[in-house]
Design a protein around this motif. Structure first.
Motif, short mmCIF file in Angstrom:
data_model
loop_
_atom_site.label_atom_id
_atom_site.label_comp_id
_atom_site.label_asym_id
_atom_site.label_seq_id
_atom_site.Cartn_x
_atom_site.Cartn_y
_atom_site.Cartn_z
N GLY A 48 0.83 -1.20 0.00
CA GLY A 48 0.00 0.00 0.00
C GLY A 48 0.87 1.25 0.00
O GLY A 48 1.25 1.77 -1.05
N ILE A 49 1.22 1.69 1.22
CA ILE A 49 1.93 2.96 1.36
C ILE A 49 3.24 2.99 0.58
O ILE A 49 3.50 3.92 -0.20
CB ILE A 49 2.21 3.24 2.85
CG1 ILE A 49 0.89 3.23 3.64
CG2 ILE A 49 2.91 4.58 3.01
CD1 ILE A 49 1.08 3.34 5.14
N THR A 50 4.07 1.99 0.77
CA THR A 50 5.38 2.00 0.12
C THR A 50 5.24 2.01 -1.40
O THR A 50 5.96 2.73 -2.10
CB THR A 50 6.21 0.79 0.58
OG1 THR A 50 6.24 0.78 2.00
CG2 THR A 50 7.64 0.86 0.05
N LEU A 51 4.33 1.21 -1.90
CA LEU A 51 4.13 1.17 -3.36
C LEU A 51 3.68 2.53 -3.87
O LEU A 51 4.20 3.03 -4.88
CB LEU A 51 3.10 0.09 -3.71
CG LEU A 51 2.68 0.00 -5.18
CD1 LEU A 51 3.90 -0.16 -6.07
CD2 LEU A 51 1.73 -1.16 -5.40
N ASN A 52 2.75 3.16 -3.15
CA ASN A 52 2.29 4.48 -3.57
C ASN A 52 3.43 5.48 -3.62
O ASN A 52 3.50 6.31 -4.52
CB ASN A 52 1.23 5.01 -2.59
CG ASN A 52 -0.12 4.46 -2.96
OD1 ASN A 52 -0.35 4.06 -4.10
ND2 ASN A 52 -1.02 4.42 -1.98
N GLN A 53 4.31 5.41 -2.62
CA GLN A 53 5.36 6.42 -2.54
C GLN A 53 6.49 6.17 -3.51
O GLN A 53 7.12 7.11 -3.99
CB GLN A 53 5.90 6.48 -1.11
CG GLN A 53 4.83 6.98 -0.15
CD GLN A 53 5.39 7.27 1.22
OE1 GLN A 53 6.52 6.89 1.53
NE2 GLN A 53 4.61 7.93 2.03
N THR A 54 6.82 4.91 -3.78
CA THR A 54 7.99 4.62 -4.63
C THR A 54 7.59 4.26 -6.05
O THR A 54 8.42 4.36 -6.96
CB THR A 54 8.79 3.45 -4.06
OG1 THR A 54 7.97 2.29 -4.09
CG2 THR A 54 9.24 3.73 -2.65
N GLY A 55 6.36 3.75 -6.24
CA GLY A 55 5.93 3.32 -7.56
C GLY A 55 6.61 2.04 -8.04
O GLY A 55 6.45 1.65 -9.20
N GLN A 56 7.31 1.36 -7.14
CA GLN A 56 8.04 0.15 -7.55
C GLN A 56 7.10 -1.06 -7.57
O GLN A 56 7.29 -2.02 -6.81
CB GLN A 56 9.21 -0.10 -6.58
CG GLN A 56 10.33 0.90 -6.71
CD GLN A 56 11.15 0.69 -7.98
OE1 GLN A 56 10.93 -0.29 -8.71
NE2 GLN A 56 12.08 1.59 -8.25
N ALA A 57 6.12 -1.02 -8.46
CA ALA A 57 5.08 -2.04 -8.46
C ALA A 57 5.63 -3.46 -8.61
O ALA A 57 5.28 -4.36 -7.85
CB ALA A 57 4.06 -1.75 -9.56
N LEU A 58 6.51 -3.65 -9.58
CA LEU A 58 6.96 -5.02 -9.87
C LEU A 58 7.65 -5.64 -8.67
O LEU A 58 7.33 -6.75 -8.25
CB LEU A 58 7.90 -5.01 -11.07
CG LEU A 58 7.19 -4.91 -12.41
CD1 LEU A 58 8.22 -4.84 -13.53
CD2 LEU A 58 6.26 -6.10 -12.60
#
Ligand SMILES: Nc1ncnc2c1ncn2[C@@H]1O[C@H](COP(=O)(O)OP(=O)(O)O)[C@@H](O)[C@H]1O
Ligand SMILES: [Mg+2]
Lengths: 393, 257
Positions: free
Chosen positions: A350-360
């Protein structure tokens, strides 16, 4: 003979099977590859280079609940968030599995009670908690029941040094004052434990030789509590307790179980216990009536019949589907997002993905964690299952 | 024993089972009607009759696997009532062998035999195992002691079931069609064991249609039909000179083949 065994290649079932599988693998492989490539391209177009370098960046947000982990805003890194998330996921899963198992067994057993009201009550329980969507149940307990009914921190319900309020449950925490004292205490406890193990073995031999049964469990428990306390005093009372103290907004110090954890745990427990109860009922009913009759005819009491004849046989039916319920509970804990419990999906995917955009990377790692937990659970329980299955034949 | 093929019936003791005016219903269905039956210590009774006549129900009332509504059953001086203590007291003195063996599949043969002595009689485990091995020898399968019931043939399983009951050292043995689930070649091995028990003076109530067995060991044969005891007699008389029409019809049916 040899003439007839010569089949044209395109009609040979073996060749065709291999061909079809190779073809399927190529198609699926290409599908994944192009998906992956598109995602990477899209990320690059947005200026995100897929990789793991963000692990070491400082995470710019606070995590409130990190019981086994030091997490400090402004120092802890993104990778710490990942581990905090895993730890919180495991915590709620373990607590949920323990409670759901106990409750599920209880409900499953009373479901078969000869008392109409009791068995109907169990049936209603099972039907309600199995059929209402879990997300709704989590939100119901958190937002409709616990939050409105529990008092604000300054009106906390106090139980000695324990406090319950709408923020959660606050407990004193032991703090080590004297390391050598603790070491001495642990050493003494170890000696006590070994002594009790030897006592249990003696008691078993005594039982086998004379039929005399000692209340080993109660004796051990009493010795452990009393002896443990005496040894604690002997080693110089090496612990102190950090008690929660009411601050301006909430309690400070001590340990805290936040309300979202409690709500999530509560809902997961009720939901999963309903499924386990059904497994338990089915397992007990799978043991034929002839088995209990034979036990009764030998003079065994009801209690002994249940413990020695019914349950050992029922467990073989109960355990396999219960394994998948444990796995479901672990996966379902990701619904914590709804109440803000800081487990893996909430803080990492959630939060980390939103902030970094490192989806994969992030989604890949999250999937891998659930995969590992699932494999681990199945491994342990399958091993146990095999052990009790073996006694059959 | 005696020179006769039939065993002596002289040395019978006092009454061990006394059934008076027993009536039982399943809902509306009157399954046992005015049953009176006295069993003497050492007596061997064979109960026969058409399917559904209430034979199983009758002997299952004796160890309270079924409850009755009217009349009284006294076993070894203890009357069967709701009192669970009396029920357990009686059950440990009365052994039962079922049509479908009902061995505990999760326990070895030896554990099947020691379970009740250990938990009910509170025997030391070693002693219970020694006694179990003696009875397993008696039913001629000591070498199977550490196998699981699923690994045995039907005849072997039924012999284990008999040994399991004997381990409780019962005063009475109840048999409910012990050979009717067995293949023909296994019937003899089970009947042999039962004849041996009879020779040792065990009090036995046996529901069976094995008329050879009845002739050989029974002191008395009871014929039931429609929930009633229709006729009872010594085996010779019973088979050669049945009084009741229904008995005659039944005997002609089962003796035909
Ligand atoms: N638990 C039960 N509920 C209702 N009826 C039963 C039950 N058990 C047996 N019966 C009926 O009672 C009658 C006698 O049964 P049973 O004693 O098993 O006969 P038998 O052993 O002589 O074949 C049968 O008609 C059977 O259908
Ligand atoms: Mg029957």
């Amino acid at each position: 003979m040899t003439e007839r065994t010569r089949i044209p290649l395109h009609r040979d079932p073996k060749v065709r099977a291999i061909l079809v599988q190779v073809l399927a693998a190529v198609v699926v492989g290409y599908g994944f590859y192009s998906l992956f490539q598109t995602t990477v391209d899209n990320l690059v177009a947005r200026g995100i280079q897929t990789g793991t370098s963000f692990f070491d960046e400082v995470a710019p947000f606070q995590i409130g609940f990190t019981p086994f982990f030091d997490y400090t805003l402004g120092q802890s890194k993104y990778i710490d968030v990942f581990f905090v998330g895993i730890q919180n996921t495991i915590l709620v899963a373990v607590l949920g599995i323990i409670a759901a198992t106990l409750l599920g067994f209880f409900i499953g057993v009373i479901r078969l009670s000869p008392n109409w009201l009791v068995s109907r009550g169990a049936l209603v329980y099972i039907e309600v908690f199995r059929n209402v969507p879990l997300l709704l149940q989590i939100m119901f307990w958190n937002f409709a029941i616990f939050l409105p009914t529990l008092p604000a921190p300054k009106n906390s319900i106090a139980m000695g040094a324990f406090y319950l309020n709408a923020r959660g449950f606050h407990t004193p925490l032991p703090v080590i004052e004297n390391t050598t004292g603790v070491a001495i205490w642990i050493a003494l406890l170890t000696v006590l434990g070994i002594g009790l193990l030897m006592f249990a073995r003696r008691a078993k031999v005594l039982f086998e030789e004379t039929g005399q049964r000692l209340p080993v469990l109660w004796i051990s428990l009493a010795v452990l509590i009393i002896g443990g306390y005496i040894f604690y005093l002997v080693s110089g009372s090496p612990l102190s307790f950090d008690e929660p103290v009411l601050g301006r907004f909430n309690f400070k110090g001590g340990g805290q179980l936040p309300l979202p954890l409690f709500s999530l745990w509560f809902a997961l427990t009720l939901y999963t216990s309903a499924f386990i109860a059904e497994n338990v009922r089915a397992g007990i009913q799978s043991v034929s009536h002839g088995q209990t009759e034979a036990a009764y005819a030998l003079g065994l009491s009801r209690k002994n019949t249940v413990n020695l004849v019914t349950i050992p046989q029922a467990l073989r039916v109960i355990i396999p589907p219960t394994i998948s319920q444990y796995l479901n509970l672990t996966k379902n804990s990701s619904l914590a997002v709804a109440v803000g419990y800081e487990e893996l999906v909430a803080v990492w995917a959630g939060i980390t993905l939103n902030q970094t955009g490192q989806a994969l990377v992030i989604i890949g790692m999250t999937v891998a964690v659930y995969e590992c937990l699932s494999l681990l659970t199945s491994f342990v329980l399958n091993w146990y299952n095999k052990r009790i299955q073996l006694t059959e034949r | 024993m005696t020179t006769d093929t039939h065993m002596a019936s002289a040395e019978l003791g006092d009454t061990i089972i006394k059934i008076d005016e027993l009536n039982k219903w399943y809902g509306q269905f009157h399954v046992l009607k005015d049953i009176n039956l006295d069993v003497k210590r050492g007596e061997r009774i064979v109960i026969c009759g058409p399917s559904g006549s209430g034979k199983s129900t009758l002997i299952r009332c004796i160890n309270r696997l079924e409850t009755h509504q009217e009349g009284s059953i006294v076993v070894d001086g203890i009357e069967l009532t709701e009192d669970t203590k009396h029920i357990n007291d009686i059950r440990r003195e009365v052994g039962m062998v079922f049509q479908h063996f009902n061995l505990f599949p999760h326990l070895t043969v030896l554990e099947n035999c020691t379970l009740a002595p250990i938990w009910v009689r509170k025997s030391p485990k070693r002693e219970a195992e020694d006694i179990a091995m003696r009875y397993l020898e008696r039913v001629k399968i000591p070498e199977q002691a550490n196998k699981y019931p699923g690994q045995l043939s039907g005849g072997q399983q039924q012999r284990v079931a008999i040994a399991r009951s004997l381990c409780m050292n019962p005063r009475v043995m109840l048999f409910d069609e012990p050979t009717s689930a067995l293949d023909p070649e296994m019937i003899a091995e089970v009947l042999d064991v039962m004849v041996g028990l009879a020779e040792d003076g065990m009090t036995m109530l046996c529901v069976t249609h094995e008329m050879g067995f009845a002739r050989k060991v029974a002191n008395r044969v009871i014929f039931m039909d429609g929930g009633q005891i229709v006729e009872q007699n010594q085996p010779e008389e019973f088979f050669n000179n049945p009084q009741n029409d229904r008995t005659q019809l039944f005997l002609s049916q089962i003796l035909q083949h």
